[in-house]
Design an enzyme around this catalytic site. Structure first.
Site, mmCIF file in Angstrom:
data_model
loop_
_atom_site.group_PDB
_atom_site.id
_atom_site.type_symbol
_atom_site.label_atom_id
_atom_site.label_comp_id
_atom_site.label_asym_id
_atom_site.label_seq_id
_atom_site.Cartn_x
_atom_site.Cartn_y
_atom_site.Cartn_z
ATOM 1 N N MET A 75 0.701 -1.133 0.106
ATOM 2 C CA MET A 75 0.080 0.030 0.082
ATOM 3 C C MET A 75 0.907 1.360 -0.038
ATOM 4 O O MET A 75 1.196 1.675 0.903
ATOM 5 C CB MET A 75 -0.882 -0.143 0.990
ATOM 6 C CG MET A 75 -1.699 1.406 1.609
ATOM 7 S SD MET A 75 -2.598 1.195 2.680
ATOM 8 C CE MET A 75 -1.761 0.989 4.278
ATOM 9 N N PRO A 76 1.151 1.969 -1.045
ATOM 10 C CA PRO A 76 1.662 3.306 -1.030
ATOM 11 C C PRO A 76 1.001 4.089 -0.540
ATOM 12 O O PRO A 76 -0.163 4.620 -0.511
ATOM 13 C CB PRO A 76 1.862 3.451 -2.905
ATOM 14 C CG PRO A 76 1.475 2.215 -3.493
ATOM 15 C CD PRO A 76 0.878 1.423 -2.429
ATOM 16 N N ILE A 77 1.985 4.988 0.329
ATOM 17 C CA ILE A 77 1.385 6.194 0.879
ATOM 18 C C ILE A 77 2.229 7.305 0.432
ATOM 19 O O ILE A 77 3.339 7.484 0.678
ATOM 20 C CB ILE A 77 1.319 6.090 2.517
ATOM 21 C CG1 ILE A 77 0.706 4.985 2.951
ATOM 22 C CG2 ILE A 77 0.843 7.381 3.206
ATOM 23 C CD1 ILE A 77 0.873 4.539 4.482
ATOM 24 N N ARG A 83 -2.746 5.608 -1.022
ATOM 25 C CA ARG A 83 -3.217 6.670 -0.310
ATOM 26 C C ARG A 83 -2.176 7.805 -0.526
ATOM 27 O O ARG A 83 -1.084 7.691 -0.834
ATOM 28 C CB ARG A 83 -2.970 6.152 1.245
ATOM 29 C CG ARG A 83 -3.456 4.746 1.497
ATOM 30 C CD ARG A 83 -5.092 4.770 1.762
ATOM 31 N NE ARG A 83 -5.665 3.649 2.167
ATOM 32 C CZ ARG A 83 -6.156 2.780 1.406
ATOM 33 N NH1 ARG A 83 -5.933 2.728 0.210
ATOM 34 N NH2 ARG A 83 -6.607 1.468 2.219
#
Length: 64
Positions: free
Chosen positions: A1-3, A40
């Site tokens: 999940m890249p933030i 995100r």
């Protein structure tokens, strides 16, 4: 999940920030292959009086 944490000086309108968030997210999807629902992203804004380059705040720099 890249933030994705994007830090900007205050002053850009909401449409510009929405476009930035959309296009940066699309780039992450394309380059990393991340599904869009896993990406995100948020924008943090800093007042020019609280951001310095070379020890001089942006509101005190020439042309500010």
């Amino acid at each position: 999940m890249p933030i994705l944490d994007i830090l900007l000086l205050e002053g850009r309108d909401a449409d510009t920030k929405r476009r930035l968030l959309r296009e940066v997210s699309e780039a992450v999807e394309r380059v990393l292959g991340s599904p869009p629902e896993s990406i995100r992203a948020y924008v943090r804004e800093v007042p020019p009086s609280q951001f310095a380059v070379g020890g001089v705040t942006k509101d005190q720099q020439p042309g500010a």
